[in-house]
Design a protein around this motif. Structure first.
Motif, PDB file in Angstrom:
ATOM      1  N   ARG A  89      25.652   5.208   5.024  1.00 27.42           N
ATOM      2  CA  ARG A  89      25.403   3.888   5.496  1.00 27.42           C
ATOM      3  C   ARG A  89      25.580   2.997   4.374  1.00 27.42           C
ATOM      4  O   ARG A  89      25.468   3.063   3.190  1.00 27.42           O
ATOM      5  CB  ARG A  89      23.768   4.207   5.644  1.00 27.42           C
ATOM      6  CG  ARG A  89      23.350   5.155   6.564  1.00 27.42           C
ATOM      7  CD  ARG A  89      21.873   5.453   6.902  1.00 27.42           C
ATOM      8  NE  ARG A  89      21.296   5.983   5.443  1.00 27.42           N
ATOM      9  CZ  ARG A  89      21.209   7.313   5.363  1.00 27.42           C
ATOM     10  NH1 ARG A  89      21.411   8.070   6.334  1.00 27.42           N
ATOM     11  NH2 ARG A  89      20.628   7.639   4.162  1.00 27.42           N
ATOM     12  N   LEU A  90      25.411   1.717   4.829  1.00 32.97           N
ATOM     13  CA  LEU A  90      25.774   0.558   4.362  1.00 32.97           C
ATOM     14  C   LEU A  90      24.639  -0.650   4.526  1.00 32.97           C
ATOM     15  O   LEU A  90      24.553  -0.964   5.824  1.00 32.97           O
ATOM     16  CB  LEU A  90      27.087  -0.075   4.456  1.00 32.97           C
ATOM     17  CG  LEU A  90      27.636  -0.920   3.626  1.00 32.97           C
ATOM     18  CD1 LEU A  90      27.700  -0.436   2.042  1.00 32.97           C
ATOM     19  CD2 LEU A  90      28.978  -1.646   3.854  1.00 32.97           C
ATOM     20  N   GLU A  91      24.004  -1.059   3.749  1.00 33.74           N
ATOM     21  CA  GLU A  91      22.902  -2.264   4.153  1.00 33.74           C
ATOM     22  C   GLU A  91      23.463  -3.373   3.181  1.00 33.74           C
ATOM     23  O   GLU A  91      23.667  -3.589   2.315  1.00 33.74           O
ATOM     24  CB  GLU A  91      21.576  -1.964   3.568  1.00 33.74           C
ATOM     25  CG  GLU A  91      20.594  -3.010   3.822  1.00 33.74           C
ATOM     26  CD  GLU A  91      19.318  -2.684   3.099  1.00 33.74           C
ATOM     27  OE1 GLU A  91      18.400  -3.428   3.074  1.00 33.74           O
ATOM     28  OE2 GLU A  91      19.147  -1.613   2.542  1.00 33.74           O
ATOM     29  N   SER A  92      23.610  -4.479   4.357  1.00 26.45           N
ATOM     30  CA  SER A  92      24.252  -5.722   3.416  1.00 26.45           C
ATOM     31  C   SER A  92      22.915  -6.616   2.894  1.00 26.45           C
ATOM     32  O   SER A  92      21.869  -6.615   3.349  1.00 26.45           O
ATOM     33  CB  SER A  92      24.329  -6.785   4.809  1.00 26.45           C
ATOM     34  OG  SER A  92      25.033  -8.123   4.249  1.00 26.45           O
ATOM     35  N   LEU A  93      23.034  -6.832   1.675  1.00 25.44           N
ATOM     36  CA  LEU A  93      22.130  -7.677   0.799  1.00 25.44           C
ATOM     37  C   LEU A  93      22.546  -9.304   0.897  1.00 25.44           C
ATOM     38  O   LEU A  93      21.683  -9.896   0.181  1.00 25.44           O
ATOM     39  CB  LEU A  93      22.255  -7.272  -0.568  1.00 25.44           C
ATOM     40  CG  LEU A  93      21.835  -5.561  -0.768  1.00 25.44           C
ATOM     41  CD1 LEU A  93      21.961  -5.173  -2.146  1.00 25.44           C
ATOM     42  CD2 LEU A  93      20.470  -5.144  -0.023  1.00 25.44           C
ATOM     43  N   ASP A 105      24.464   0.020  10.692  1.00 27.39           N
ATOM     44  CA  ASP A 105      24.249   0.278   9.373  1.00 27.39           C
ATOM     45  C   ASP A 105      25.095   1.706   8.818  1.00 27.39           C
ATOM     46  O   ASP A 105      25.342   1.885   7.594  1.00 27.39           O
ATOM     47  CB  ASP A 105      22.850   0.747   8.908  1.00 27.39           C
ATOM     48  CG  ASP A 105      21.965  -0.437   8.836  1.00 27.39           C
ATOM     49  OD1 ASP A 105      22.549  -1.575   8.700  1.00 27.39           O
ATOM     50  OD2 ASP A 105      20.542  -0.059   8.999  1.00 27.39           O
ATOM     51  N   ASP A 415      21.020   5.502  -3.577  1.00 26.43           N
ATOM     52  CA  ASP A 415      21.382   3.991  -3.509  1.00 26.43           C
ATOM     53  C   ASP A 415      22.278   3.494  -4.683  1.00 26.43           C
ATOM     54  O   ASP A 415      22.052   3.876  -5.929  1.00 26.43           O
ATOM     55  CB  ASP A 415      19.931   3.488  -3.344  1.00 26.43           C
ATOM     56  CG  ASP A 415      19.292   3.591  -2.161  1.00 26.43           C
ATOM     57  OD1 ASP A 415      19.673   4.214  -1.211  1.00 26.43           O
ATOM     58  OD2 ASP A 415      18.268   2.853  -2.022  1.00 26.43           O
ATOM     59  N   GLU A 417      24.482  -0.294  -5.429  1.00 25.49           N
ATOM     60  CA  GLU A 417      25.030  -1.400  -5.112  1.00 25.49           C
ATOM     61  C   GLU A 417      26.493  -2.064  -5.367  1.00 25.49           C
ATOM     62  O   GLU A 417      26.838  -1.607  -6.428  1.00 25.49           O
ATOM     63  CB  GLU A 417      24.167  -2.676  -5.510  1.00 25.49           C
ATOM     64  CG  GLU A 417      22.650  -2.483  -4.961  1.00 25.49           C
ATOM     65  CD  GLU A 417      21.768  -3.762  -5.434  1.00 25.49           C
ATOM     66  OE1 GLU A 417      22.232  -4.682  -5.993  1.00 25.49           O
ATOM     67  OE2 GLU A 417      20.459  -3.543  -5.129  1.00 25.49           O
ATOM     68  N   VAL A 435      26.373  -5.512  -0.937  1.00 26.23           N
ATOM     69  CA  VAL A 435      25.819  -4.249  -0.291  1.00 26.23           C
ATOM     70  C   VAL A 435      25.110  -3.202  -1.106  1.00 26.23           C
ATOM     71  O   VAL A 435      25.579  -3.075  -2.068  1.00 26.23           O
ATOM     72  CB  VAL A 435      26.958  -3.689   0.720  1.00 26.23           C
ATOM     73  CG1 VAL A 435      27.680  -4.854   1.537  1.00 26.23           C
ATOM     74  CG2 VAL A 435      27.997  -2.846  -0.099  1.00 26.23           C
ATOM     75  N   ARG A 436      24.387  -2.558  -0.423  1.00 30.22           N
ATOM     76  CA  ARG A 436      23.865  -1.316  -1.012  1.00 30.22           C
ATOM     77  C   ARG A 436      24.146  -0.091   0.004  1.00 30.22           C
ATOM     78  O   ARG A 436      24.022  -0.002   1.243  1.00 30.22           O
ATOM     79  CB  ARG A 436      22.119  -1.443  -0.925  1.00 30.22           C
ATOM     80  CG  ARG A 436      21.496  -0.213  -1.413  1.00 30.22           C
ATOM     81  CD  ARG A 436      20.232  -0.278  -1.248  1.00 30.22           C
ATOM     82  NE  ARG A 436      19.387  -1.236  -2.133  1.00 30.22           N
ATOM     83  CZ  ARG A 436      18.772  -2.364  -1.782  1.00 30.22           C
ATOM     84  NH1 ARG A 436      18.716  -2.155  -0.538  1.00 30.22           N
ATOM     85  NH2 ARG A 436      18.432  -2.918  -2.576  1.00 30.22           N
ATOM     86  N   SER A 437      24.778   0.946  -0.637  1.00 32.15           N
ATOM     87  CA  SER A 437      25.324   2.014   0.104  1.00 32.15           C
ATOM     88  C   SER A 437      24.411   3.308  -0.278  1.00 32.15           C
ATOM     89  O   SER A 437      23.777   3.447  -1.276  1.00 32.15           O
ATOM     90  CB  SER A 437      26.625   2.670  -0.174  1.00 32.15           C
ATOM     91  OG  SER A 437      26.886   2.830  -1.689  1.00 32.15           O
ATOM     92  N   ASP A 438      24.352   4.056   0.708  1.00 34.73           N
ATOM     93  CA  ASP A 438      23.618   5.558   0.514  1.00 34.73           C
ATOM     94  C   ASP A 438      24.012   6.330   1.814  1.00 34.73           C
ATOM     95  O   ASP A 438      24.979   6.073   2.615  1.00 34.73           O
ATOM     96  CB  ASP A 438      22.176   5.247   0.565  1.00 34.73           C
ATOM     97  CG  ASP A 438      21.672   4.983   1.806  1.00 34.73           C
ATOM     98  OD1 ASP A 438      22.125   4.616   2.809  1.00 34.73           O
ATOM     99  OD2 ASP A 438      20.192   4.938   2.079  1.00 34.73           O
TER     100      ASP A 438
END
Length: 452
Positions: A89-93, A105, A415, A417, A435-438
């Motif tokens: 997954r990838l969350e945009s910051l 995501d 997590d 970044e 971005v933040r990846s997990d």
């Protein structure tokens, strides 16, 4: 500029066609690893998180510790299946120009699926000596046997995970023998493929080609794996009983390897580019395995045994390897050497069933938090394994013992970044998105082994 632009489009199409013929796959993902180092080969390796792999007498020893092929004098034939499900997954910051991702995501969820086959046999009868010599063979082929060379090397505006994806051909051939009382030694040749292609064509500005010529060659490249195993009771106190009877140690070295593809294209445009042709060259590598030194110890109490293993992996070498990669050379990627601790336990419940569990902590070798255009992502990960084995000593119909294994492994990606950057921006040093990846990875494997 318009001529070069049009020609570039035609050249890229030709290059893609050539790459497709080499890879024989329409969907693959970047991956720096292999099934053995990322997960484990056979179910027992998954179940112990590779902590007991140095002391696994099955044919996967050809990769982890070829000396252990000599530990069990019986021959064996193993067939298995491996399946890994990824949810990366990838969350945009936020940022000045964030990317709109079609998958939301979830950046990557393509599975890895291997068909596994291995065999071990005693070659002593072929020699004039009484000292046993064992030969082992282990192979894994992606997409349940239909893909031998599967990867994609690309730049990415969305970001791409460094360590997961389809796996190329996994192939080992090794041998082992007892050197002295309690001391076994082994050597394996690990086989990877390097593919080279040359494309020559005539084309017009609309991309219509003629007089095409395509030559493709894939050659095997051999890398060494060596191992030494010591049963201290047999070595130090062979004539009497002592506490060392239940202690074993092992050391293994695995040479670095990679899968590489090189494409050279020469396109002639009558009236514009002469008969020699405009040269276009792409060279890229994938599925890099660093040099690995593994040291382990195993102690047995009755029906239980406990093993610990430490792996040193030399990822810093990859910085030099990427200097010749025309897709990734501009990324200025930095890597660090890492040490991976692993601990595993095995308990034999009765004459039929054995339970195995393991735990490992793997720090990411990717030191960079930004890589121009390539935009690699990688995470520290906690690895947990669990498995069950059943050995039928007198199975129906068969004349030899039969072993059935199933192993499960879970990866929790912590997590982390990253900054995404592009050379197409006005200022490539300024990230267009943070971005933040997990992620989570679930892998399962099953095998059937005939002992003879």
């Amino acid at each position: 500029m318009s001529v070069l632009s049009r020609f570039g489009g035609a050249g890229c199409v030709a290059g893609v066609l050539c790459s497709a013929s080499l890879l024989s796959v329409s969907t693959a993902h970047a991956n720096m690893g292999n099934i053995a180092s990322t997960y484990g080969v056979l179910p027992q390796d998954l179940a112990s998180a590779q902590a007991l792999s140095l002391f696994n007498p099955q044919v996967s020893a050809t990769y982890y510790n070829p000396a252990y092929l000599a530990r069990d004098p019986r021959g064996e034939l193993t067939v298995g299946l491996f399946h890994a499900e990824h949810e990366l997954r990838l969350e945009s910051l936020g940022g000045p120009d964030p990317v709109i991702r079609e998958g939301g995501d979830v950046l990557e969820d393509a599975p890895s699926q291997h068909l596994l086959i291995g065999m071990k046999t005693n070659l002593t009868s072929l020699t004039q000596y009484n000292r046993p010599i064992y030969l082992g063979f282990m192979a894994g082929v992606e997409k349940y046997g239909r893909e031998m060379l599967a990867f994609e090397s690309t730049t990415s505006s969305e970001g791409q995970f460094f360590n997961y994806g389809r796996q190329p051909l996994f192939l080992n051939l090794g041998g082992a023998m007892n050197l002295w009382r309690g001391i076994d030694v082994g050597l394996t040749a690990r086989v990877t493929l390097h593919a080279d292609a040359t494309l020559r064509t005539w084309t017009d500005l609309d991309g219509e080609t003629s007089h095409e010529s395509l030559a493709v060659e894939a050659k095997p490249v051999l890398r060494p794996i060596a191992g030494v195993n010591v049963r201290w009771g047999d070595t130090v106190c062979a004539q009497t009983d002592c506490w060392l009877d239940n202690l074993e140690t092992a050391v293994a070295y695995r040479g670095y390897s990679n899968t590489r593809t090189k494409v050279d294209a020469f396109a002639t445009i009558p009236g514009m580019v002469g008969s020699i042709g405009l040269p276009l060259s792409i060279q890229t590598l994938d599925s890099f395995q660093p040099e690995i030194v593994a040291v382990g110890a195993m102690y047995q109490w009755g029906r239980a045994r406990l093993g610990v293993t430490g792996e040193w992996q030399r990822w810093s070498r990859l910085e030099k390897e990427l200097e010749g990669d025309t897709i990734k050379e501009q990324a200025n990627l930095r890597f660090r050497d890492i040490v991976i601790p692993r601990v595993g336990a095995e308990v034999r419940l009765n004459d039929l069933l054995t339970v195995t569990g393991g735990l490992a902590w793997e720090k990411s070798p990717l030191e960079s938090d930004r890589s121009l255009d390539v935009n690699y992502l990688d995470n520290d990960r906690l690895i947990v394994g669990l498995g069950l084995s059943a050995e039928f000593r007198e199975p129906p119909v068969l004349a030899f013992p039969l072993r059935v294994d199933i192993g499960y492994q879970y990866h929790h990606l912590r997590d982390r970044e990253f900054d995404l950057t592009s050379s197409r921006q006005d200022d490539p040093d300024v990230p267009y998105e943070r971005v933040r990846s997990d992620g989570d990875v679930h892998a399962i494997a099953g095998s059937i082994t005939l002992k003879f």
